[in-house]
Each structure stands twice: as structure tokens, then as C-alpha cells.
Design a protein around this motif. Structure first.
Motif, PDB file in Angstrom:
ATOM      1  N   MET A 275      -4.019 -56.903  15.650  1.00  0.00           N
ATOM      2  CA  MET A 275      -3.118 -58.051  15.590  1.00  0.00           C
ATOM      3  C   MET A 275      -1.854 -57.757  16.379  1.00  0.00           C
ATOM      4  O   MET A 275      -1.426 -56.612  16.510  1.00  0.00           O
ATOM      5  N   LEU A 276      -1.259 -58.826  16.897  1.00  0.00           N
ATOM      6  CA  LEU A 276      -0.030 -58.662  17.656  1.00  0.00           C
ATOM      7  C   LEU A 276       1.131 -58.371  16.716  1.00  0.00           C
ATOM      8  O   LEU A 276       1.256 -58.972  15.644  1.00  0.00           O
ATOM      9  N   SER A 277       1.990 -57.457  17.117  1.00  0.00           N
ATOM     10  CA  SER A 277       3.191 -57.179  16.340  1.00  0.00           C
ATOM     11  C   SER A 277       4.176 -58.326  16.516  1.00  0.00           C
ATOM     12  O   SER A 277       4.049 -59.150  17.426  1.00  0.00           O
ATOM     13  N   SER A 278       5.160 -58.380  15.617  1.00  0.00           N
ATOM     14  CA  SER A 278       6.163 -59.447  15.707  1.00  0.00           C
ATOM     15  C   SER A 278       6.945 -59.352  17.010  1.00  0.00           C
ATOM     16  O   SER A 278       7.322 -60.368  17.598  1.00  0.00           O
ATOM     17  N   ARG A 279       7.162 -58.122  17.473  1.00  0.00           N
ATOM     18  CA  ARG A 279       7.890 -57.933  18.733  1.00  0.00           C
ATOM     19  C   ARG A 279       7.089 -58.487  19.899  1.00  0.00           C
ATOM     20  O   ARG A 279       7.631 -59.186  20.764  1.00  0.00           O
ATOM     21  N   ALA A 280       5.779 -58.193  19.934  1.00  0.00           N
ATOM     22  CA  ALA A 280       4.928 -58.690  21.010  1.00  0.00           C
ATOM     23  C   ALA A 280       4.841 -60.213  20.966  1.00  0.00           C
ATOM     24  O   ALA A 280       4.857 -60.881  22.011  1.00  0.00           O
ATOM     25  N   LEU A 281       4.747 -60.771  19.753  1.00  0.00           N
ATOM     26  CA  LEU A 281       4.669 -62.221  19.611  1.00  0.00           C
ATOM     27  C   LEU A 281       5.945 -62.882  20.108  1.00  0.00           C
ATOM     28  O   LEU A 281       5.903 -63.919  20.787  1.00  0.00           O
ATOM     29  N   ARG A 282       7.089 -62.301  19.782  1.00  0.00           N
ATOM     30  CA  ARG A 282       8.369 -62.843  20.265  1.00  0.00           C
ATOM     31  C   ARG A 282       8.432 -62.808  21.789  1.00  0.00           C
ATOM     32  O   ARG A 282       8.948 -63.747  22.421  1.00  0.00           O
ATOM     33  N   GLN A 283       7.931 -61.728  22.380  1.00  0.00           N
ATOM     34  CA  GLN A 283       7.948 -61.618  23.835  1.00  0.00           C
ATOM     35  C   GLN A 283       7.076 -62.682  24.484  1.00  0.00           C
ATOM     36  O   GLN A 283       7.444 -63.259  25.514  1.00  0.00           O
ATOM     37  N   ILE A 284       5.907 -62.946  23.891  1.00  0.00           N
ATOM     38  CA  ILE A 284       5.012 -63.966  24.449  1.00  0.00           C
ATOM     39  C   ILE A 284       5.649 -65.355  24.351  1.00  0.00           C
ATOM     40  O   ILE A 284       5.624 -66.141  25.309  1.00  0.00           O
ATOM     41  N   VAL A 285       6.235 -65.658  23.190  1.00  0.00           N
ATOM     42  CA  VAL A 285       6.898 -66.954  23.018  1.00  0.00           C
ATOM     43  C   VAL A 285       8.063 -67.083  23.993  1.00  0.00           C
ATOM     44  O   VAL A 285       8.256 -68.141  24.630  1.00  0.00           O
ATOM     45  N   PHE A 286       8.834 -66.005  24.149  1.00  0.00           N
ATOM     46  CA  PHE A 286       9.966 -66.040  25.077  1.00  0.00           C
ATOM     47  C   PHE A 286       9.481 -66.270  26.504  1.00  0.00           C
ATOM     48  O   PHE A 286      10.104 -67.014  27.269  1.00  0.00           O
ATOM     49  N   ALA A 287       8.367 -65.643  26.872  1.00  0.00           N
ATOM     50  CA  ALA A 287       7.833 -65.804  28.225  1.00  0.00           C
ATOM     51  C   ALA A 287       7.411 -67.249  28.471  1.00  0.00           C
ATOM     52  O   ALA A 287       7.687 -67.820  29.540  1.00  0.00           O
ATOM     53  N   ILE A 288       6.757 -67.865  27.470  1.00  0.00           N
ATOM     54  CA  ILE A 288       6.315 -69.257  27.620  1.00  0.00           C
ATOM     55  C   ILE A 288       7.504 -70.192  27.737  1.00  0.00           C
ATOM     56  O   ILE A 288       7.543 -71.083  28.599  1.00  0.00           O
ATOM     57  N   VAL A 289       8.495 -69.992  26.886  1.00  0.00           N
ATOM     58  CA  VAL A 289       9.691 -70.846  26.921  1.00  0.00           C
ATOM     59  C   VAL A 289      10.430 -70.672  28.242  1.00  0.00           C
ATOM     60  O   VAL A 289      10.903 -71.649  28.848  1.00  0.00           O
ATOM     61  N   THR A 290      10.514 -69.434  28.720  1.00  0.00           N
ATOM     62  CA  THR A 290      11.204 -69.174  29.982  1.00  0.00           C
ATOM     63  C   THR A 290      10.501 -69.858  31.149  1.00  0.00           C
ATOM     64  O   THR A 290      11.144 -70.483  32.000  1.00  0.00           O
ATOM     65  N   LEU A 291       9.174 -69.744  31.188  1.00  0.00           N
ATOM     66  CA  LEU A 291       8.419 -70.390  32.264  1.00  0.00           C
ATOM     67  C   LEU A 291       8.580 -71.908  32.222  1.00  0.00           C
ATOM     68  O   LEU A 291       8.736 -72.560  33.260  1.00  0.00           O
ATOM     69  N   PHE A 292       8.564 -72.475  31.020  1.00  0.00           N
ATOM     70  CA  PHE A 292       8.755 -73.917  30.903  1.00  0.00           C
ATOM     71  C   PHE A 292      10.153 -74.308  31.396  1.00  0.00           C
ATOM     72  O   PHE A 292      10.316 -75.309  32.098  1.00  0.00           O
ATOM     73  N   GLY A 293      11.160 -73.522  31.013  1.00  0.00           N
ATOM     74  CA  GLY A 293      12.513 -73.815  31.466  1.00  0.00           C
ATOM     75  C   GLY A 293      12.642 -73.727  32.969  1.00  0.00           C
ATOM     76  O   GLY A 293      13.275 -74.586  33.612  1.00  0.00           O
ATOM     77  N   VAL A 294      12.046 -72.684  33.567  1.00  0.00           N
ATOM     78  CA  VAL A 294      12.078 -72.541  35.023  1.00  0.00           C
ATOM     79  C   VAL A 294      11.399 -73.732  35.690  1.00  0.00           C
ATOM     80  O   VAL A 294      11.894 -74.286  36.679  1.00  0.00           O
ATOM     81  N   ALA A 295      10.250 -74.130  35.146  1.00  0.00           N
ATOM     82  CA  ALA A 295       9.509 -75.252  35.717  1.00  0.00           C
ATOM     83  C   ALA A 295      10.323 -76.542  35.645  1.00  0.00           C
ATOM     84  O   ALA A 295      10.414 -77.295  36.623  1.00  0.00           O
ATOM     85  N   ALA A 296      10.933 -76.811  34.481  1.00  0.00           N
ATOM     86  CA  ALA A 296      11.675 -78.062  34.301  1.00  0.00           C
ATOM     87  C   ALA A 296      12.919 -78.106  35.188  1.00  0.00           C
ATOM     88  O   ALA A 296      13.169 -79.103  35.879  1.00  0.00           O
ATOM     89  N   VAL A 297      13.694 -77.023  35.180  1.00  0.00           N
ATOM     90  CA  VAL A 297      14.936 -77.006  35.962  1.00  0.00           C
ATOM     91  C   VAL A 297      14.646 -77.106  37.452  1.00  0.00           C
ATOM     92  O   VAL A 297      15.267 -77.889  38.179  1.00  0.00           O
TER      93      VAL A 297
END
Length: 335
Positions: free
Chosen positions: A1-23
Motif C-alpha cells: 500500500m502507498l504510504s501517506s507521504r507517497a499519496l500526498r506526493q501523487i495528489v500534489f503532482a496531479i494538482v500541480t499539473l492541472f494548475g499548470v495546464a489551466a494557467v
């Protein structure tokens, strides 16, 4: 299972990519200029212009354009290049291996030069060695990569023409590789003629990118080595009779590499940004050179795809750096 740290990193990566795409999507479309105007032939009718704008989805509102583009992007469809009339993903995939090989070569050169100079300066018994290294490092820090690129072209391409100054490989060489990673596949297949030619074309742009990186690594690692040499464990090893070389290589270098690794990860992302100008100077067929063509032609789908590609690369590099931290520092493996 993914650790909480790894899960946070994945969520952060998705949010960052979405922000880059939108801006980037919004900014590219509010910049003055009409990309369709660069495509139409002289004397084109109003109907032809409207048909072309509809084909690229530019006849709809900004929000509707983004929703449509995002829906296609999630399926791997980034549209068709306006200027080159080719699939954006195909264009980027064809150029990306060249840039990856260039930046990895520059990274290896920068690490070898920076670490080697830092260790040599730390072990130097004469003050002259340290002052020479510091002065040389100051010059390397002051000169940007594109200036080194121009200097290399003048020196090794014009005054002393021993290296090719443009392209990636001699077009006369027969290449039937399965991928566009010409250097890597050439080495794996023992096609040393192709690998050697690719390396000859790559060495000058790679050195231009590597020298500023080596200077930064040298400065940070030298300071970290000097600090670690004063720690109790290093002093105890010296008291027990270990040589300075042994203490440096087996004791202090590992700990000193932790802050150096963090900086190297950040600088590695800058290498990809530096390829935009350096690749242009050497007519190197990577995504940096492609980005300049896309901006000049105001090719919105291609520019958008390249921005997301650079953003994804930066995120992956940062994730790799954090994973390396966990390997070097066990205290960071949990959480």
C-alpha cells in the motif's frame, strides 16, 4: 500500500499539473495575435477562416475550449500542431529522447566535474589549490550556458573545427533503431559508430549545460565537506589513523551529498529550461528547439503540450530527488 507521504506526493503532482495546464491555457489565449491568421492563404474567404477556427476549437468561449481540451488531454490527445499539421504527442515523443539524452549527459558531466573538483579542493594540502578552484568556480558561475555554447561553437567549430556544430547525428549513417534514444540504443547494440557520432554532436551542448551545473555542485559540496570534516565522527576517524582521503570518501562524502543532491535535483530541472536556447544554437533536434519554433509560430496546441511536458518532467525529477533522500537518510523513509 502507498504510504501517506507517497499519496500526498501523487495528489500534489496531479494538482500541480492541472494548475499548470489551466494557467498556461488561459495565458496562451489572452496573448494578442491570431494563430489562424498565420495558416490561411492570401485571399482566403471568411467561410474558410471560420471553418479553420472551428476545426481547432477556437470559435468557442475560453471555458468551453479548456473543458474540451482537458477532456481530450486526459485521453492522451493534445490536438494537432497548427504550424506542422502533425499530432502534438507524436511531435513531442519524437523530439523528447534527444533532449533526455542531452540533459542526462550534461548531468553526468556536471556531477563528475563538480564532485571531483570539490573532493580535490577539500583534500588539497596547499592554499593555492583551494584558491585556484574557487577562482575557476567563480568564472563558471558567472558565465551562463548559452555563452559557453557560443564560445564552444567559435572555438571547436570555427577556429579549430574538430566537432560538428549542428544536428544530432550524421544523416549518412544507416540507423534502423527501434527507438529515438540513439546514444543509449547505439551503446546497447554495440553500434559504436552511431553512438560515437551522436556523442560527438552532443558533447558541446552538453558541456555548455554542464559547466554552470558543475560550478553550483562544487560550491555546495565543498562547503558541506568542510562542515562534515569538523564533526565528531570524522575527527574520531582521523584520531584512529584513517587518512584524509579515506575519511572523505567513506565517511563525510555520503552526508555531504544530501544537501548537494537537493540542489542537483533543482538544477537538473533548470537543465531542461537551458536546452531551449542551447539546442537552438546547435540546431539540436530536441523539445527545446521545438519550443522556440512553436512560440514563433504561435502554435497553441504544441506550446500547450510542451508546457505540460516540461511540467511533468519537473514533477518527476522532484519525486526522484525525494526518493533519493529517503535512501540516503533513513529518517525520511516513513511518514
Amino acid at each position: 500500500m502507498l504510504s501517506s507521504r507517497a499519496l500526498r506526493q501523487i495528489v500534489f503532482a496531479i494538482v500541480t499539473l492541472f494548475g499548470v495546464a489551466a494557467v498556461s491555457f488561459v495565458l496562451l489565449r489572452v496573448v494578442p495575435g491570431d494563430p489562424i491568421a498565420m495558416m490561411i492563404a492570401p485571399g482566403a474567404s471568411t467561410e474558410d477562416i471560420a471553418r479553420l477556427r472551428a476545426a481547432y476549437g477556437l470559435d468557442k468561449g475560453l471555458f468551453a475550449q479548456f473543458v474540451i481540451w482537458l477532456g481530450h488531454a486526459l485521453t492522451g490527445d493534445f490536438g494537432t500542431s497548427i504550424s506542422m499539421r502533425q499530432d502534438v504527442v507524436h511531435l513531442i515523443a519524437g523530439r523528447l529522447p534527444a533532449t533526455i539524452e542531452l540533459t542526462l549527459t550534461a548531468l553526468v558531466i556536471g556531477l563528475v566535474l563538480g564532485i571531483g573538483a570539490a573532493v580535490a579542493s577539500t583534500l588539497g594540502t596547499r592554499r593555492l589549490v583551494g584558491s585556484t578552484v574557487d577562482n575557476a568556480n567563480g568564472i563558471l558561475l558567472a558565465v551562463p550556458d548559452f555563452v559557453w555554447a557560443l564560445a564552444f561553437v567559435l572555438l571547436f567549430g570555427v577556429a579549430w573545427p574538430i566537432l560538428p556544430i549542428s544536428g544530432r547525428v550524421d544523416p549518412r549513417l544507416p540507423i534502423d533503431f527501434a527507438t529515438s534514444f540513439l546514444l543509449i540504443e547505439g551503446l546497447l547494440r554495440l553500434r559504436l559508430d552511431i553512438a560515437g557520432d551522436v556523442l560527438a554532436h552532443m558533447i558541446m551542448p552538453a558541456m555548455a549545460l554542464a559547466l554552470p551545473l558543475a560550478a553550483v555542485i562544487l560550491r555546495v559540496l565543498k562547503g558541506a565537506l568542510e562542515s562534515e570534516a569538523l564533526q565528531d565522527y570524522a575527527l574520531l576517524a582521523r584520531i584512529r589513523g584513517a587518512s584524509r582521503l579515506r575519511v572523505t570518501l567513506r565517511e563525510t562524502l555520503r552526508n555531504a551529498m544530501i544537501p548537494t543532491l537537493a540542489l542537483t535535483g533543482v538544477q537538473f530541472t533548470f537543465l531542461f529550461g537551458g536546452t531551449v536556447i542551447v539546442e537552438r544554437i546547435f540546431a539540436y533536434p530536441g523539445i527545446g528547439n521545438l519550443a522556440i519554433d512553436a512560440v514563433i509560430n504561435r502554435d497553441l496546441p504544441l506550446v500547450q503540450g510542451l508546457i505540460l511536458t516540461f511540467g511533468l518532467i519537473f514533477i518527476l525529477i522532484n519525486l526522484a530527488v525525494e526518493a533519493s533522500f529517503a535512501l540516503l537518510n533513513p529518517r525520511l523513509r516513513h511518514g
